[in-house]
Design an enzyme around this catalytic site. Structure first.
Site, short mmCIF file in Angstrom:
data_model
loop_
_atom_site.label_atom_id
_atom_site.label_comp_id
_atom_site.label_asym_id
_atom_site.label_seq_id
_atom_site.Cartn_x
_atom_site.Cartn_y
_atom_site.Cartn_z
N GLY A 104 -3.63 -9.91 -24.52
CA GLY A 104 -3.84 -10.29 -25.91
C GLY A 104 -4.88 -9.40 -26.56
O GLY A 104 -5.71 -8.78 -25.89
N GLY A 147 -7.11 -9.24 -30.50
CA GLY A 147 -7.39 -9.72 -31.85
C GLY A 147 -8.22 -8.72 -32.62
O GLY A 147 -8.39 -7.57 -32.22
N VAL A 205 -8.12 -8.96 -24.47
CA VAL A 205 -8.17 -9.83 -23.32
C VAL A 205 -7.27 -9.25 -22.23
O VAL A 205 -6.11 -8.90 -22.49
CB VAL A 205 -7.73 -11.27 -23.66
N ASP A 263 -11.43 -22.50 -36.26
CA ASP A 263 -10.17 -21.74 -36.20
C ASP A 263 -9.16 -22.46 -35.30
O ASP A 263 -8.54 -21.86 -34.42
CB ASP A 263 -10.43 -20.33 -35.69
#
Length: 873
Positions: free
Chosen positions: A44, A46, A51, A161
């Site tokens: 992942g 962002g 990650v 979030d």
């Protein structure tokens, strides 16, 4: 991270490791991590960090490593936010929040941290692949998220979030976990740091999941996360949000002014209380929204707080009843078995007692008492935890649940976690009661059986039938209590079998296809300078094929040996038990030369062997009906079934060894009463008596030639050959003897003698049959004919002829051969060649010979030996 060798790159291509090899950030991160963890792949990325999935080789678990990405112009703010996320995760220790394992920095100061890896993926991925969740699962996810948020709010942390992408499903624990605290805010004195990071008046978060106060850049509170939780609930249940908007501006306006759509319009099966709860979460005024604790209690009653199990202070008492089950059971058996053995020996008599019995019984009793003493010591050691439970104020119900908890998950059962989450509260309570009952019944079964045995001895130990009472009470008590205990546990096994099976089959970690290449790369680095490597890549087809081939060969060999063992054991059992008791007696008691051949009717040439065989088959058909096989031909005449007449014993008094028809012939010589004549007339009315007389005038009988449709259309199998039981021939012979009695009463001595000799002739025909059972029936028929002829001679005043008949029979019996003491290949072979035995006995001697051969593993494996060849030659 060192560059893998060429051989390693060739064996790993294409793999995730090849991608990490050219990922500069991954290379620097692996060098910094060293041997602590092994990077596998990127999972992942962002706006702030990337990650990676990694493997901890020491703890054999997967972890996630998040490293900061450098953002031009915002390094300081990104660095602070990254540290804030690590601090926020570390501050919250809860099962529904992703846990952090450690933090660190790269040589250039880039921060990273290791955290829990959740293998189930995010709710966003699940919604994209499977659509909306089932209602019960959605409630569980919302309750878990609310529990995690409640734990964060107690630490003064606001997530800001909450959305499907940041809610992960932990397949191993079957729970939802909250992740990504990158933009979390802090309440209290530490909140100033957050203002410096985000900037005053700046809206932080995902606009689709922002609360009205976040969109207005007002101060956020824990109720802001509750608003996002309501949005999450709509999306989990319907796959869409509560507002219809076609752009960011419309979405902002909807959050600020519009009323959410009614949930039951989007999904009619949603419970009303769940819809009311989500609408409360979506209230525009933060004060009207519930707290995270209230949402947790509403969705998962009793599970908002983690239930520690076993309760504090009762750790040593857990499963105490289960630890006490085996020893009393063993001790009771060791004490009861000698007692029952003594009772059995005493009832059988003292002669059955051997010198070793007292020692065995004494040793068993001492061992049983020692086992009980050991169980008593364990029970005595349990006093401390029980006293501790009394001091701490626990109730009897809790104490019984602790000592009966074998699986160690009663806490999950009480709180409705894991596989018990789908069960209603009343059913969970019933399961808890059944667990206590199961452990109690199984623990008390053996001791109560011992007490019942002692009571039975006290009540009726010395009376008649006391041993039955002892055995019955102890066995009944043990079996009933143990059976009830097992039944209590079966309900839970059956009720939760499918759920536990699905949990066992569910994958609990990332695929080995992703882990193996990374391990191979680490292996190549670790074995540097060593000549022994991993070898050529294993080919799936070759490996699986070799394993299957070896398994097939082993199973085939085991099957062959099993078949040989079964055939050998079966043959030895038949040879040692069945044949010695049956074959010699039948074969040698039906000797062919019975001394009455001279009394047989001479053949007049009017009856051929085929006609005689047809007559015998017709006689057999008058007995018990059977279904003919397709290869049998239909007989020319169908006679009705015949039932023999059984007169009263007072009508024709006789000794037990004399047939009633012979006694009737002796009575007929002096004259018959009306009742006696009526009985004999009915007994002589056999429908196929002419067939009986016709068969008696043949030299031999071809039974199978008359039975089969010749020529055969196809070869016969071993189980296709028809078998015609000839037991009805003896009934026809009895009817023929009744006719002889009527002839004697009417002073027709010649006709009476002819009927008796016909019985002898038919019996001799069956003695020449190739079937041993037919030979036995033939011998019985001959004996009937001899008795009938003797009675005819006596009744008609021919005592000399009767004496001559008996002398010939006695002389033949005196010279009859005795059967062999042991059935061996040699004795069976001599039986086959013995012309004095009936043909059926000689033919069927081949079957024991074959059994002897089959019972010998050497002959089964390596062929027949010389003894077998000599026996059948």
């Amino acid at each position: 991270m060192a560059r893998p060798s060429r051989a390693s790159r060739r064996s790993l291509n294409p793999t995730p490791v090849a991608t990490l090899e050219y990922d500069a950030l991954a290379v620097r991160l692996q060098e910094s991590l060293g041997t602590r963890v092994l990077l596998v792949r990127a999972i992942g990325e962002g706006g702030m960090g990337r990650v990676y999935l990694a493997r901890d080789p020491h703890l054999r678990r997967f972890v996630a490593v998040k490293v900061l990405l450098h953002t031009p112009g915002a390094e300081g703010e990104a660095h602070a936010r990254f540290q804030r996320e690590a601090q926020a995760i570390a501050a919250v220790s809860h099962a529904n929040v992703v846990s952090i394992h450690g933090i660190g920095e790269l040589p250039d100061g880039t921060p990273y941290f290791m955290m829990q890896h959740v293998a189930g993926g995010s709710m966003a991925d699940r919604l994209a692949t499977s659509g909306p969740l089932p209602i019960d699962l959605a409630e569980r996810v919302l309750g878990d998220v609310a529990a995690g948020l409640a734990a964060a709010h107690k630490r003064g942390i606001i997530h800001r979030d909450v959305k499907p992408a940041n809610v992960l499903w932990d397949e191993e624990g079957e729970r939802a976990t909250v992740s990504d605290f990158g933009i979390a805010a802090l309440q209290g004195p530490e909140s100033e740091g957050d203002i410096r990071i985000t900037g005053t008046g700046m809206a932080v978060g995902s606009p689709t999941y922002m609360s009205p106060e976040q969109l207005l850049a007002e101060p956020v509170t824990p109720k802001s996360d509750i608003y996002a939780l309501g949005l999450l609930g709509y999306e989990l249940l319907t796959g869409q949000g509560p507002y219809v908007a076609h752009g960011p501006s419309e979405m902002v306006a909807a959050h600020l002014r519009h009323v959410p759509r009614r949930l039951h319009e989007l999904r009619p099966d949603v419970p009303p209380d769940l819809e009311v709860l989500l609408l409360r979460c979506l209230a525009k005024d933060p004060h009207e929204r519930p707290t995270a604790d209230e949402v947790t209690l509403a969705l998962t009653p009793g599970a908002a707080d983690a239930l520690e199990w076993p309760p504090p202070g009762l750790e040593k008492a857990r499963a105490a009843l289960w630890r006490l089950i085996l020893m009393p059971m063993l001790g009771s058996l060791l004490l009861l078995l000698p007692l029952l053995a003594v009772v059995t020996i005493d009832s059988a008599g003292t002669s059955a007692v051997s010198n070793s019995w007292p020692w065995l019984l004494g040793a068993s009793s001492i061992a049983g008492y020692a086992v009980f003493a050991r169980a008593g010591w364990r029970l005595w050691r349990l006093r401390a935890p029980l006293a501790q439970a009394a001091r701490l104020g626990y109730g009897w119900g809790t104490l019984m649940e602790v000592v009966a908890d074998q699986r160690g998950d009663t806490g999950s059962l009480i709180a409705g976690r894991r596989e018990y989450a789908m069960l209603p509260p009343n059913e969970r309570a019933a399961l808890r009661v059944l667990r206590v009952q199961q452990a109690t019944l199984l623990a008390l079964a053996a001791p109560l059986a011992l007490v019942a045995a002692v009571l039975s001895l006290m009540l009726r130990g010395s009376e008649h039938g006391g041993e039955q009472l002892l055995l019955g009470t102890s066995a009944w008590t043990l079996s009933v209590l143990a059976g009830l205990g097992i039944a209590c546990g079966m309900y839970e096994r059956l009720r939760l079998a499918s759920i536990r099976r699905s949990r066992a089959l569910r994958p609990r970690h990332t695929s080995e296809m992703e882990l193996a290449p990374a391990w191979l790369a680490a292996f190549e680095r670790s074995r540097e300078g060593q000549w022994f490597g991993s070898g050529a890549p294993v080919r799936r087809f070759v490996t699986v094929g070799a394993v299957l081939a070896c398994g097939f060969v082993v199973l085939l060999s085991a099957g062959i040996l099993l078949l040989i063992n079964v055939v050998t054991v079966g043959g030895r059992v038949v040879n040692s038990i069945v044949l010695p008791a049956a074959y010699p007696w039948i074969a040698y008691q039906t000797a062919k030369h019975t001394g009455v051949e001279s009394y047989r009717l001479p053949s007049d040439g009017t009856t051929t062997p085929a006609e005689a065989g047809e007559a015998l088959v017709t006689l057999a058909s008058t007995g018990r009906l059977r279904r003919p096989s397709p290869i049998e031909r239909r007989q020319s005449i169908d006679y009705p079934p015949w039932r023999p007449v059984m007169p009263s014993p007072m009508l024709f008094p006789r000794p037990s060894e004399l047939p009633w028809t012979s006694a009737a012939i002796l009575v007929a010589g002096r004259g018959l009463t009306a009742e006696e004549r009526d009985i004999l007339t009915r007994a002589a009315a056999h429908p196929a008596r002419d067939e009986f007389s016709r068969a008696a005038r043949a030299d031999s009988a071809d039974i199978y030639g008359a039975l089969l449709k010749l020529p055969l259309s196809q070869p016969l199998g071993p189980f296709d050959f028809p078998r015609v039981p000839m037991r009805a021939v003896t009934e026809a012979a009895e009817s023929h003897a009744a006719r002889a009695a009527l002839e004697v009463a009417d002073h027709h001595a010649a006709d009476a003698e002819r009927h008796a000799r016909e019985i002898i002739s038919v019996g001799l025909l069956l003695l020449d049959s190739p079937v041993l059972e037919d030979n036995r029936i033939g011998a019985s028929t001959v004996a009937r004919g001899v008795s009938t002829l003797e009675s005819v001679y006596v009744a008609t005043g021919r005592e000399r002829d009767a004496r001559a008949l008996l002398d010939s029979v006695v002389n033949a019996s005196t010279h009859r051969e005795r059967p062999p003491l042991r059935l061996t290949i040699a004795t069976l072979g001599s039986s086959m060649r013995n012309a004095r035995l009936p043909r059926g006995a000689r033919m069927e001697a081949l079957f024991p010979i074959l059994l002897h051969s089959c019972a010998d593993p050497k002959q089964l494996l390596f062929g027949v030996d010389d003894d077998f060849r000599h026996a059948v030659s």
